[in-house]
Scaffold this motif. Sequence first.
Motif, short mmCIF file in Angstrom:
data_model
loop_
_atom_site.label_atom_id
_atom_site.label_comp_id
_atom_site.label_asym_id
_atom_site.label_seq_id
_atom_site.Cartn_x
_atom_site.Cartn_y
_atom_site.Cartn_z
N LEU A 76 -5.62 12.96 2.00
CA LEU A 76 -6.64 13.35 1.03
C LEU A 76 -6.35 12.73 -0.34
O LEU A 76 -7.21 12.06 -0.93
N TYR A 77 -5.14 12.95 -0.84
CA TYR A 77 -4.83 12.48 -2.19
C TYR A 77 -4.67 10.96 -2.24
O TYR A 77 -4.97 10.35 -3.28
N ARG A 78 -4.24 10.36 -1.17
CA ARG A 78 -4.16 8.90 -1.13
C ARG A 78 -5.56 8.29 -1.16
O ARG A 78 -5.82 7.30 -1.84
N SER B 185 -0.15 17.52 -9.02
CA SER B 185 0.00 17.32 -10.47
C SER B 185 -0.32 15.89 -10.87
O SER B 185 -0.92 15.64 -11.93
N MET B 186 0.08 14.94 -10.04
CA MET B 186 -0.24 13.54 -10.33
C MET B 186 -1.75 13.32 -10.32
O MET B 186 -2.30 12.61 -11.17
N TRP C 297 -2.90 7.58 -10.71
CA TRP C 297 -3.34 7.13 -9.40
C TRP C 297 -2.36 6.17 -8.72
O TRP C 297 -2.11 6.29 -7.51
N SER C 298 -1.80 5.25 -9.44
CA SER C 298 -0.86 4.30 -8.83
C SER C 298 0.40 5.03 -8.35
O SER C 298 0.91 4.76 -7.26
N SER D 258 2.01 5.68 -4.33
CA SER D 258 3.41 5.54 -3.95
C SER D 258 3.97 6.83 -3.36
O SER D 258 4.67 6.82 -2.35
N GLU D 259 3.63 7.94 -3.99
CA GLU D 259 4.16 9.24 -3.54
C GLU D 259 3.62 9.62 -2.16
O GLU D 259 4.35 10.10 -1.30
#
Length: 370
Positions: free
Chosen positions: A100-102, A71-72, A78-79, A83-84
């Motif tokens: 992947l998402y990082r 969802s982010m 992105w920031s 962190s997540e």
Amino acid sequence: IKDYEHVLEVRKDSKSAKEGVANAARAQQALARALEAKETHGDDRAALDWSTEVLNLSPDCVQARSIVVESMAAQKQWSALVSETSKMLKVSGHNLQALLYRGLAYFYLDDIPTSKKHFQEGLKYDPEHAELKKAYRKVKNFDKRSTSANELLKAGKWSEAVEDFDLALEVDPDHEMAIPGLAKGLCTALLRSKNAERVEEACARAAELNEGELEPLMTLAEAHMLLENYDRAMGAYRKAREIAPHDMRLAQAMQNCERLQKRANQKDYYKLLGVKKTASAAEIKKAYRKGAQEWHPDKNQGNEEEAQSRMQELNEAYEVLSDEELRSKYDRGEDVSADGQQRQQQQQHHPFGHMFRQHAGGQRRYTFQF
């Protein structure tokens, strides 16, 4: 929930167990709503809110954290995503979804080296991971094209730079941090290559994407100048002046624009004689002779009015361009009409003499003197 229920079987009055059961039940309900928001309604904001509530109640819920990062990413946070995913990787360093998402987050934060690093790390664990491979190819292509475009721009290879800027922009038109810079580069390359077809639109977009910056507005004004749209150029310069009211370079550019605008409203003497602005004195004289012969009234019987008008224009153009001082003034955009009229009163000095003479009896005869 089962663990807490087991505790309650032994200790029916356990307050912490009762709270644990209640929290677990709320977490289950919130997770159900998060899944419904995401999968049924496509509402990423609601999905993020519900899944965050799940994690507040049950920090180790893997499914909720997965929904959070997806969802982010969908909302371009992105920031927060960096962190997540950091939390996820602390639990498991080879979590492919987190890598992947990082990697995507760093890409959209315009940190390409770090982005590549995370994709490479993920592909070490699973070389055939489809999403990681696709994302890695995209980032490498974007990096290659954007780097090449900027290098070509610095080298003055304008047309080649345009091509690579176009290709870089095609890779990901939604890259909010990189697109403004690429748009500026494309605008500059189009302007320097004198691409009249595309330059105004591209430079207008660059100025819009870089609102509040001086240089994009200056370049937009130059693009309008290239196409001789002087009113639009002055509009861009005025906006630029709001940003930098004391910029001397801007003041000079505005003066130049006013001069050229005034010049645009004058007759184009070079065009009238059919010569380039760099024409020599001999070329100007030759062009005048050719035009004068073509529009000599004796060769335009029945079309004498137009012939006379064209000859007057040719004479006017030659009066200015054959005089070095007048020509210099004209080239600077200065008004030379008064000087030209003065010289027309001294036609005895004209190399071709009087073109038209009035003879007795009121009948007009034309003689052409070389």
